[in-house]
Design an enzyme around this catalytic site. Structure first.
Site, PDB file in Angstrom:
ATOM      1  N   GLU A   1      -7.867   2.696  -0.920  1.00  0.00           N
ATOM      2  CA  GLU A   1      -8.701   1.531  -0.600  1.00  0.00           C
ATOM      3  C   GLU A   1      -7.846   0.372  -0.088  1.00  0.00           C
ATOM      4  O   GLU A   1      -8.300  -0.782  -0.061  1.00  0.00           O
ATOM      5  CB  GLU A   1      -9.461   1.086  -1.852  1.00  0.00           C
ATOM      6  CG  GLU A   1     -10.521   2.064  -2.300  1.00  0.00           C
ATOM      7  CD  GLU A   1     -11.802   1.950  -1.472  1.00  0.00           C
ATOM      8  OE1 GLU A   1     -12.369   0.864  -1.374  1.00  0.00           O
ATOM      9  OE2 GLU A   1     -12.237   2.981  -0.913  1.00  0.00           O
ATOM     10  N   VAL A   2      -6.604   0.695   0.298  1.00  0.00           N
ATOM     11  CA  VAL A   2      -5.658  -0.358   0.675  1.00  0.00           C
ATOM     12  C   VAL A   2      -6.218  -1.243   1.783  1.00  0.00           C
ATOM     13  O   VAL A   2      -6.125  -2.464   1.722  1.00  0.00           O
ATOM     14  CB  VAL A   2      -4.313   0.271   1.106  1.00  0.00           C
ATOM     15  CG1 VAL A   2      -3.404  -0.754   1.766  1.00  0.00           C
ATOM     16  CG2 VAL A   2      -3.624   0.903  -0.105  1.00  0.00           C
TER      17      VAL A   2
ATOM     18  N   GLY B   1       0.817  -1.203   0.000  1.00  0.00           N
ATOM     19  CA  GLY B   1       0.000   0.000   0.000  1.00  0.00           C
ATOM     20  C   GLY B   1       0.853   1.257   0.000  1.00  0.00           C
ATOM     21  O   GLY B   1       0.518   2.260  -0.643  1.00  0.00           O
TER      22      GLY B   1
ATOM     23  N   THR C   1      11.831  -3.064  -9.563  1.00  0.00           N
ATOM     24  CA  THR C   1      12.277  -4.162 -10.437  1.00  0.00           C
ATOM     25  C   THR C   1      11.263  -5.293 -10.518  1.00  0.00           C
ATOM     26  O   THR C   1      11.008  -5.825 -11.589  1.00  0.00           O
ATOM     27  CB  THR C   1      13.634  -4.707  -9.945  1.00  0.00           C
ATOM     28  OG1 THR C   1      14.560  -3.635  -9.920  1.00  0.00           O
ATOM     29  CG2 THR C   1      14.154  -5.818 -10.860  1.00  0.00           C
TER      30      THR C   1
ATOM     31  N   TYR D   1      -3.969   7.046   7.418  1.00  0.00           N
ATOM     32  CA  TYR D   1      -2.781   6.188   7.301  1.00  0.00           C
ATOM     33  C   TYR D   1      -2.647   5.825   5.831  1.00  0.00           C
ATOM     34  O   TYR D   1      -3.503   5.150   5.274  1.00  0.00           O
ATOM     35  CB  TYR D   1      -2.938   4.916   8.139  1.00  0.00           C
ATOM     36  CG  TYR D   1      -1.675   4.061   8.234  1.00  0.00           C
ATOM     37  CD1 TYR D   1      -1.124   3.742   9.476  1.00  0.00           C
ATOM     38  CD2 TYR D   1      -1.027   3.572   7.107  1.00  0.00           C
ATOM     39  CE1 TYR D   1       0.032   2.961   9.575  1.00  0.00           C
ATOM     40  CE2 TYR D   1       0.119   2.804   7.189  1.00  0.00           C
ATOM     41  CZ  TYR D   1       0.646   2.502   8.429  1.00  0.00           C
ATOM     42  OH  TYR D   1       1.794   1.732   8.528  1.00  0.00           O
TER      43      TYR D   1
END
Ligand SMILES: Cc1ncc(COP(=O)(O)O)c(C=O)c1O
Length: 439
Positions: free
Chosen positions: A239-240, A112, A295, A139
């Site tokens: 919306e994590v 997130g 990566t 948060y």
């Protein structure tokens, strides 16, 4: 309870304290559905689902199969310099399941935090504006800009992003006049921020989770969307934690009938694997090529897991399940509250619930009596056989797997009841909780 098990001793010697948020000596060596088994062989009811990451339950067969298939193909580690079918399929499905118009893109990541960092950076780059508006109690991440616009961290002493403003997050009271006043207060502050014409984005949770399970009044997100659009700023909905079916809607922002410009996903999306995503307009997410490089973003195995999670939500009707089980849990906790003076309030949406605990008057003389009481309650719950954690000092957060059964919900509330009774009678000692600082 017995001395710390061997795995935790080894953990103490190798795993950095900077990445620990511990409330009791928990370990997980295996899990299935809503249960985990610790390294002493104890079965525990998981009422946190690893802060929502294991939303479809532990070791879901569909997720295991998808991960295995992707691993066996050896389809590559990323989308950085070569694409792979698993990442593209996940992107296609996310676009299909996330409301929005026009030409859109999906930016993949691991957590997130990086999704929100990428969304903030993309908004700044695409608008050419520096400032971000966020909210107290919010948060958005554990490092970088996402952390520096998170109210919970800024309040805790982390330096605020210098080009950010934190506004009050309005909380629904059920009293229309009070709700209207709270909205008027925040919208006036927002209008003042937007007047400068330099705000790139507003970032917001559709209800705050780590901020204490705070649900805003109806019209809050709609008001933000309207004002953002009028001012040429972007609305980012984080919306994590509460997204992907947890609140009884596929997306938390659907409770207020808005379509944000950018949506960030994490936690539940990976089915326990590191996976995050930003969904938004092509003109924003294509605007600064090679500016959000990781990566292993778009990793085939994590992407396959994400696809399996989205398919599981649909196949097992987990949106409806979260709503139904949430109502059951809330009703049971409300009944318990009638004979439990320490339960001050239960709030939230669907299977994102918070139980605010307060120590009984006179029960303790300490200044932080409520937080101390809540710490002991979740410690005792762990001793009795359930895992749940605290937010905002004295709020027990329940974010169980969306597959939680009716019987498991009953067990959860029985354990909460027993834990409160035991803590009231002094079963948990100072020494028990002393090693666990929590937040
Ligand atoms: C609303 C919200 N956004 C972002 C994050 C950060 O997610 P992660 O810890 O996976 O980086 C969290 C974590 O709790 C969260 O609750």
């Amino acid at each position: 309870m017995s001395a710390a098990p061997a795995l935790l001793d080894r953990d103490a010697r190798v795993i950095a304290g900077n990445q620990k948020l511990r409330f009791f000596p928990a370990s997980v060596v295996s899990g299935r559905g809503s249960e985990v088994i610790d390294d002493t062989g104890r079965r525990l009811l998981d009422l946190s689902a690893a802060w929502g990451a294991n939303s479809v339950g532990h070791a879901h067969p569909r997720v295991i199969a998808a991960i295995g298939d992707a691993a066996a193909t050896g389809a590559g580690a990323s989308v950085l310099s070569a694409t792979n079918p698993f990442a593209v399929e996940l992107g296609e499905l996310l676009l299909e399941r996330t409301p929005g118009d026009g030409d859109r893109r999906v930016l993949l990541g691991h957590a997130g935090t990086d999704a929100n960092n990428s969304a903030l950076a993309a908004a700044r780059a695409a608008t050419g504006r520096p400032r971000i508006v966020a909210f107290r109690g919010g948060y958005h991440g554990g490092s970088g800009a996402a952390q520096a616009v998170s109210g919970v961290f800024v309040d805790g002493g982390v330096p605020a992003d210098p080009a950010s403003a934190l506004l009050d997050y309005p909380v629904e009271t059920g009293d229309p006049a009070a709700d209207a006043a709270a909205l008027a207060h925040v919208f006036a502050a927002l209008d003042a921020e937007l007047a400068g014409g330099d705000v790139a984005a507003i970032i917001v949770e559709s209800h705050q989770s780590d901020g204490g399970l705070l649900v805003p009044p109806p019209g809050f997100l709609r008001g933000l969307a309207h004002r953002a659009r009028a001012a040429g700023a972007l609305l980012i909905c984080d919306e994590v934690k509460v997204g992907l079916a947890r609140t009884g809607r596929m997306h938390g922002f659907q409770h207020d009938g808005v379509v944000p410009d950018l949506v960030t996903f994490g936690k539940a999306l990976g089915g326990g694997l590191p996976l995050s995503a930003v969904v938004g307009p092509a003109e924003v997410l294509d605007a600064a090529p090679a500016s959000a490089l990781l990566t292993t973003a778009g990793n085939a195995i994590a992407a396959a897991s994400g696809r399996a999670v989205l398919e599981t939500i649909a196949a097992e009707h987990l949106v409806e399940a979260a709503e139904e089980r949430g109502i059951q849990l809330r009703t049971l906790i409300a009944e318990l509250a009638e004979r439990t003076p320490e339960i001050h309030e239960v709030r939230g949406r669907g299977l994102s619930l918070g139980i605010e605990l307060r120590a009984e008057p006179g029960a303790q003389e300490r200044e932080d009596a409520d937080a101390d009481f809540a710490k002991r309650v979740i410690y005792r719950m762990w001793q009795l056989g359930a895992i749940c954690y605290l937010v905002r000092d004295n709020v027990v957060e329940l974010t169980p797997p969306l597959t939680l059964t009716a019987e498991e919900a009953l067990r959860a509330v029985d354990l909460l009841d027993a834990a409160i009774i035991d803590v009231r009678s002094g079963v948990v000692s100072d020494a028990d909780i002393a090693p666990y600082r929590g937040w």
